[in-house]
Design a protein around this motif. Structure first.
Motif, PDB file in Angstrom:
ATOM      1  N   LYS A 118       0.838  -1.189   0.000  1.00 39.70           N
ATOM      2  CA  LYS A 118       0.000   0.000   0.000  1.00 39.70           C
ATOM      3  C   LYS A 118       0.877   1.243   0.000  1.00 39.70           C
ATOM      4  O   LYS A 118       1.968   1.256   0.552  1.00 39.70           O
ATOM      5  N   ARG A 119       0.364   2.297  -0.603  1.00 38.97           N
ATOM      6  CA  ARG A 119       1.108   3.540  -0.780  1.00 38.97           C
ATOM      7  C   ARG A 119       1.678   4.088   0.528  1.00 38.97           C
ATOM      8  O   ARG A 119       2.822   4.515   0.582  1.00 38.97           O
ATOM      9  N   LYS A 120       0.869   4.094   1.587  1.00 40.67           N
ATOM     10  CA  LYS A 120       1.323   4.666   2.858  1.00 40.67           C
ATOM     11  C   LYS A 120       2.488   3.853   3.421  1.00 40.67           C
ATOM     12  O   LYS A 120       3.491   4.418   3.867  1.00 40.67           O
ATOM     13  N   MET A 121       2.378   2.533   3.403  1.00 39.52           N
ATOM     14  CA  MET A 121       3.452   1.673   3.908  1.00 39.52           C
ATOM     15  C   MET A 121       4.699   1.796   3.027  1.00 39.52           C
ATOM     16  O   MET A 121       5.823   1.802   3.531  1.00 39.52           O
ATOM     17  N   ASP A 122       4.484   1.881   1.725  1.00 40.54           N
ATOM     18  CA  ASP A 122       5.599   2.057   0.798  1.00 40.54           C
ATOM     19  C   ASP A 122       6.350   3.340   1.148  1.00 40.54           C
ATOM     20  O   ASP A 122       7.578   3.350   1.205  1.00 40.54           O
ATOM     21  N   PHE A 123       5.625   4.406   1.402  1.00 39.53           N
ATOM     22  CA  PHE A 123       6.250   5.683   1.750  1.00 39.53           C
ATOM     23  C   PHE A 123       7.003   5.574   3.081  1.00 39.53           C
ATOM     24  O   PHE A 123       8.144   6.037   3.198  1.00 39.53           O
ATOM     25  N   ILE A 124       6.392   4.957   4.074  1.00 38.15           N
ATOM     26  CA  ILE A 124       7.026   4.815   5.404  1.00 38.15           C
ATOM     27  C   ILE A 124       8.316   4.011   5.298  1.00 38.15           C
ATOM     28  O   ILE A 124       9.365   4.422   5.803  1.00 38.15           O
TER      29      ILE A 124
END
Length: 186
Positions: free
Chosen positions: A2-8
């Motif tokens: 997911k985008r948020k986890m990828d960013f983190i």
């Protein structure tokens, strides 16, 4: 992912890269240990190849992939054991690099050092926006400028990077050209 986890996860790798660079530049024991292994020219040959996953992950807009690849690029200097025999030209060039990194931070040195984050910014921007001409220009330009910088500042010893840099450039262009053709077909 997911985008948020990828960013983190991407930001965690970015932070790890910054921590590595700070540790490398401030801890003499670690600096010397890493440079002993950097005498192994295998690290010189693989470092340019990390441009390939950086570009592919930027194309896919994966922060984790981008920053994990950048972390791998920086740390790859000490992945291999110190060589049993050391090339005198490599020793001379790395002595220059060590002096450069440990020497005083003058205005010209700061400007030159800013070329590294500028390179990554331009590389990532070109790949993210899928501007293949700019991407090719950035990759070729970086290789040429690294070679010019090496020879201009370290003399004949700078020639020691010509073979790894040239081979890395050829492989990067070939693989990314293949990747581009594959993308255009689908």
């Amino acid at each position: 992912m997911k985008r948020k986890m990828d960013f983190i996860f991407g930001m965690l790798f970015a932070a790890a890269t910054v921590v590595f660079i700070v540790l490398f530049l401030t801890n003499d024991t670690f600096f010397n240990w890493a440079f002993e292994r950097h005498h192994n020219t295998l690290s010189w040959y693989i470092r340019p190849l990390f441009i390939i996953p950086i570009v592919i992950f930027a194309f896919k807009k994966s922060f984790t992939g981008i920053f994990a690849s950048i972390f791998a690029l920086f740390t790859s200097m000490f992945w291999f054991p110190a060589p049993a025999e050391k090339n005198p030209q490599v020793l001379e060039f790395l002595a220059f690099e060590m002096d450069y990194l440990k020497g005083p931070w003058t205005a010209p040195k700061i400007v030159m050092s800013l070329s590294v984050p500028l390179f990554f910014f331009m590389l990532l921007t070109a790949a993210w926006k899928r501007n293949w001409k700019l991407l090719l220009g950035v990759i070729i330009g970086a290789a040429v400028l690294k070679f010019i910088w090496s020879v201009a500042f370290s003399g004949e010893a700078g020639m020691s990077i010509l073979k790894p840099a040239s081979l890395g450039l050829i492989v990067c262009i070939g693989v990314l050209g293949y990747f581009l053709r594959k993308i255009k077909r689908s």
